[in-house]
Scaffold this active site. Structure first.
Site, PDB file in Angstrom:
ATOM      1  N   HIS A 213       0.800  -1.229   0.000  1.00 61.00           N
ATOM      2  CA  HIS A 213       0.000   0.000   0.000  1.00 61.00           C
ATOM      3  C   HIS A 213       0.835   1.283   0.000  1.00 61.00           C
ATOM      4  CE1 HIS A 213       0.658   0.072   4.295  1.00 61.00           C
ATOM      5  NE2 HIS A 213      -0.262  -0.803   4.595  1.00 61.00           N
TER       6      HIS A 213
ATOM      7  N   ASN B  13      -5.266   3.959   6.749  1.00 59.66           N
ATOM      8  CA  ASN B  13      -3.827   4.150   6.881  1.00 59.66           C
ATOM      9  C   ASN B  13      -3.101   3.270   5.879  1.00 59.66           C
ATOM     10  OD1 ASN B  13      -1.427   5.127   7.909  1.00 59.66           O
ATOM     11  ND2 ASN B  13      -1.318   3.646   9.568  1.00 59.66           N
TER      12      ASN B  13
ATOM     13  N   ASP C  15      -6.013  -4.294   0.508  1.00 59.45           N
ATOM     14  CA  ASP C  15      -5.970  -3.880   1.917  1.00 59.45           C
ATOM     15  C   ASP C  15      -7.381  -3.848   2.511  1.00 59.45           C
ATOM     16  OD1 ASP C  15      -4.453  -1.124   3.840  1.00 59.45           O
ATOM     17  OD2 ASP C  15      -5.053  -3.163   4.389  1.00 59.45           O
TER      18      ASP C  15
END
Lengths: 463, 340, 187
Positions: free
Chosen positions: A252, A314, A341
């Protein structure tokens, strides 16, 4: 163009017979795409016939598309420990709805996946679910993800983890990270690193930038990601000298600065790969201010109310330029894969004040839609998109990926069929995940998965 | 004359073919920030506040405008002056007031904001005045609450009634009754200030020549906003030079500096802050003679503002307090009439 | 819009003069009298009545203006009204006979609100009511002491009073309301 699909099977059942005539087939391994007929018989691919001439007339990539089943390098199914948010079973159902046939789970469960027993529980839950979706998992880098001591890496490798990660967090100690990288090399497995400098991001609610300034949110600077990436790459450069089998995968990534570092490292021959999430490609921090425009759509928009807690994630949603950088990196090959994610949360943890909301987007079911939005807008070729969701992730997983993605005659069918001419509205009811924390609730996304088949067995079929 | 007939809102005063300008209607069910208010709407608030000031001057400063309405004040941060200001405003309009402060209620037992708002609604509140330490909390409340939500301050983000009373105060004291093209300086901890953010919106809408001044770590991010603002016609200047900022200013608003900023590594010490950025009479002398001195309160006298300046002839600080009641009465009246 | 005039400028003038005489007659003089016009068009009417009384009685009566916005019992209409410039009562109400002046008397709610407002300023000895037009359909037990013209109306009709001080012409029209399209910008 006609495509005939046979429903009426239960999830998990072998697909006895399936004929798809005149769909657009994408084969990311060979790089070929075009009109084709596909026949599946008794769970295996019986025939793949590329069409040409009159048979191919009128069949374009904007209707029914067939591709190898998608692979997700990064998902959170909350079992064990937080089954209200997701179980392995509900996660697999969600994955299949999203077109994914292989999912690799992060180990930040409770207890964390730092020893083989927990892996055993996860895999047992997977087979008990009845879903044919292939479930893989990473083991923790450090014991209890505390960052101080190595976890039982060798035992975890023997038990079958696909790599190691302390995701949720970076590997806290650089020394531990260095040891893990070397050790994992000897095991033939990658370290999957969540790159974040924790002291810099303490208390952060959103990305540093204009939106955070105007909305009065505590900012997380881009440099916090770049600093951590630089640390990881510097350590990799040293370790790779002694351990040529060392592999680092940065997950990510969200900023131009970090992607630039990776681009240079790859050009220098370092064994590093990386992925970006669909939300970092398609959404920006402007969504927190109320925009509902895709990242590549430059128009100003404030059509939604600000501070939607489903947008707290996040790494945080970033600026349009950072999103553009993710897309550029995907196009030039710096980024190998799109990973979801997928981070489901309960309403108790998410439907609260923005600064108190847990981080994470429940995104495995909307990933294909967001990627297709970019394809529809001409920002991303369909083939590249499918590659990033199949061949790219398979390359990172190496042997754990199983077969190479593709429809190979004689092999069990592993495919997804979706209709680009259709759209669906994301609602709590249409999401199969227990996590309804999606910023796309109430919005329509392009493309609709019709059928997902894993290893010749039905994983998902649309109503 | 418009073909359209307004609904006979007041039948005795039915549409009279309005040669006067189109009445500005208050369209907002909530007041969560100042960003969304147009110049006309700001004017409407100012004129309504004028009326309320007249009411406040009466022997009995009360009107029955909100009789039968119930207002709940829900404060998650301690604040006596703002809370009392809202309470007085509501009572002057004959509304019923219920006060909930965090320390005394089930909030400390961990009841979520969502549940608290639902409870408040179930208890019959029409208006909810909310102060909360987390930015964006009033938007969450507004999604849930059937009546009107008034943001009394959310984290660093916004404090709309403060900006409105600041604007009202400036207009009432400045020659010409306008802030247009006047140099207004906001001096201090801009980064952590919801008063500063809301004032940026209202003062740029009203055409003021707005300056933000403070030590660089406390101005972080505002340069980018100023550049973007210039493009959108909302101009303001950001500088860390006190002399630049204060020179020829018409209004100086000092912001409170908090001790916690030191532990965050943002400032060396309060003493250093006071020495370099405190509003002393020497610094005030850089401004125009008779320039207004303002402060949202509570003040750290001797730190961001010298005591003699706070109490001096140029200080409009007590006006701010009085005007605060009038502005809050005006806003409550407009909100109560908005969605019935 | 289908409209017709029900009072000309001359008729308004004559009615005003007649009412001004009636006020003095009812009060048996001018001692302690004061006129209070209800915003908006009640105010110029009050001034006209005071001018007429000045003419025939050679007495200057105090004139005030009353804004009843904060006394309405129907808040939902606030959003649509311009905020007219408020209340000005430059004399002591206590012990006086106040004649409220308004242009149109309809349901009576405005007058009720006006009386509520007045008593917040003091305690008049008596309150009377003078209106230019009484269109019927009272919802409260209120009646005018002095009426310019009684006009039976139906609820679909709208009475519009024009006064030169505000509208450049004098006249009273009655119109049939047409269904209104959705107001732009209203939630």
């Amino acid at each position: 163009m006609t495509a005939e699909v046979l429903p009426r099977l239960a999830v998990g059942e072998r697909v006895a017979g399936l004929e798809i005539s005149g769909a657009w087939l994408v084969d990311p391994t060979s790089g070929r795409e075009g009109p084709a007929d596909i026949v599946v018989s008794d769970g295996a691919v019986e025939a793949v016939a590329w069409l040409d001439g009159a048979d191919a007339d009128g069949i374009g990539p904007d209707g029914i598309v067939v591709a190898p089943g998608l692979t997700d390098l990064h998902a959170h199914f909350r079992e064990p420990g937080n089954e209200d948010a997701e179980t392995v079973a509900s996660g697999c159902a969600a994955a299949a709805h999203g077109g994914f046939t292989t999912v690799c789970l992060m180990p930040n469960t409770d207890p964390p996946l730092d020893e083989p027993g927990v892996l055993g529980r996860v895999l047992a839950a997977a087979s008990a679910s009845g879903s044919p979706v292939r479930v893989l998992a990473y083991g923790c880098v450090s014991a209890r993800r505390a960052g101080e001591q190595l976890a039982a890496l060798g035992e975890l490798a023997d038990a079958g983890v696909a790599g190691f990660s302390d995701d949720g967090s970076p590997t806290r100690s650089a020394a531990v990270f260095r040891s893990a990288l070397a050790y994992a090399a000897s095991l033939g497995l990658p370290i999957v690193e969540h790159a974040e400098d924790l002291p810099m991001t303490e208390g952060a609610e959103a990305s540093d930038g204009l939106v955070a300034t105007i909305l009065g949110l505590r900012g997380s600077p881009a440099s916090a990601e770049a600093v951590a990436v630089a640390r990881a790459l510097a350590i990799l450069a040293e370790v790779a000298v002694d351990e040529p089998a060392a592999r680092l995968h940065l997950t990510h990534l969200s900023t131009r600065a970090a992607l630039d570092l990776v681009r240079r490292a790859r050009a220098a021959g370092l064994p590093v790969t990386c992925d970006v999430t669909p939300h970092h490609l398609a959404l920006t921090d402007e969504w927190i201010a109320g925009s509902r425009r895709w990242a590549w759509d430059g128009a100003e928009d404030r059509s939604a109310a600000p501070y939607d807690p489903s947008l707290r994630v996040n790494p945080p949603l970033r600026s349009r330029d950072d999103a553009a950088a993710c897309l550029e990196a995907l196009l030039d090959g710096t980024v190998d894969a799109i990973a979801t994610d997928h981070a489901p949360h309960t309403a108790v943890d998410k439907h609260v004040e923005f600064g108190l909301a847990a981080n994470g987007i429940s995104g495995i079911e909307t990933t294909l839609g967001l990627v297709l939005a970019a394809v529809d807008a001409g920002r991303l070729p369909l083939l590249r998109a499918i590659k990033a969701l199949t061949v790219g992730p398979a390359g990172v997983l190496g042997a754990h990926a199983g077969r190479r993605p593709g429809l190979v005659v004689g092999e069990p069918a592993d495919l997804v069929v979706f209709d680009r001419s259709d759209r669906w509205t994301v609602t709590p009811a249409t999401l199969l995940s227990r996590g309804k924390n999606s910023p796309l609730l109430g919005l329509e996304v392009p493309g609709r998965v019709l059928l997902t088949v894993v290893g010749g067995r039905l994983a998902y079929v649309a109503e | 004359m418009s073909e359209r007939l307004e609904a006979p809102s007041d039948p005795e005063h039915s549409p009279e073919g309005e040669p006067s300008p189109e009445p500005v209607a208050w369209r907002h069910r909530h007041l969560l920030d100042v960003d969304a208010l147009s110049k006309d709407e700001l004017e409407l608030v100012m004129r309504t506040a004028d009326e309320m000031r007249d009411v406040l001057r009466r022997p009995i400063p009360r009107v029955p405008a909100l009789r039968g309405r119930s207002m709940t004040i829900l404060f998650y941060e301690a604040s006596t002056r703002t809370r009392v200001s809202f309470e007085v405003a509501a009572k002057n309009l004959s509304a019923d007031v219920v006060n909930i402060s965090a320390a005394t209620s089930s909030i400390t037992k961990g009841e979520s904001l969502v549940d608290t708002v639902r409870t408040v609604e179930a208890l019959g509140a029409d208006l909810l005045v909310l102060r909360h330490p987390v930015a964006g909390a009033p938007y969450l409340a507004a999604n849930l609450f059937g009546g009107s939500v008034l943001n009394a301050g959310d984290g660093w983000h916004a404090h709309p009634t403060q900006a409105l009373l600041d604007l009202y105060t400036m207009r009432s004291r400045l020659p010409g009754g306008t802030v247009a093209d006047r140099k207004v300086v906001i001096l201090g901890d801009v980064l952590h200030s919801r008063v500063a953010r809301s004032n940026i919106w209202s003062l740029t809408a009203a055409g003021a020549d707005l300056w933000l001044c403070g030590p660089p770590p406390l101005l972080r991010g505002f340069d980018a906003w100023a550049r973007r603002g210039a493009a959108a016609g909302r101009r303001f200047t950001v500088t860390s030079s006190v002399t630049e900022a204060l020179r020829d200013a018409d209004v100086v608003m000092a912001l409170r500096i908090q001790r916690e900023r030191m532990t965050g590594g943002l400032l060396p010490s309060l003493r250093e802050y006071a020495a370099r950025y405190g509003l002393t009479s020497e610094r005030l002398a850089l401004a125009r003679p008779g320039a207004l001195v303002m402060h949202p309160g509570p003040m750290n006298e001797g730190v961001e503002i010298a005591p003699d300046v706070a109490a001096g002839a140029q200080s409009a600080i007590t006006d701010q307090v009085t005007n605060g009641v009038a502005i809050r009465m005006a806003v409550l009246h407009l909100l109560a009439g908005s969605g019935a | 819009m289908i409209g017709r005039q029900i009072m000309t400028a001359d008729e308004i003038r004559r009615a005003t003069i007649r009412i001004s005489h009636e006020i003095v007659e009812k009060h048996a003089g001018t001692e302690g009298l004061a006129l209070v016009g209800i915003q908006r068009r009640g105010v110029p009417l009050a001034h006209r009545l005071a001018a007429a009384i000045r003419e025939h009685e050679a007495v200057e009566l105090p004139v005030g203006a009353l804004d009843i916005t904060f006394y309405r019992d129907d808040l939902s209409t606030v959003a649509q009204q311009p905020l007219v410039k408020g209340t000005d009562l430059p004399f002591d109400l206590n012990g006086r006979t106040i004649v409220l002046v308004d242009d149109v008397l309809y349901t009576g709610r405005t007058i009720r609100a006006a009386m509520d407002a007045l008593v917040d300023f003091g305690r008049p000895q008596a309150i009377r009511l003078a209106v230019l037009v009484d269109r019927g359909h009272r919802e409260l037990p209120i009646r005018a002491d002095h009426v310019g013209k009684n006009v039976p109306t139906s609820r679909e009709e709208v009475v519009r009073v024009h006064l030169a001080e505000v509208d450049d012409v004098d006249g009273v029209d009655i119109e049939r309301a047409v269904p209104e399209p959705a107001l732009a910008g209203r939630e």
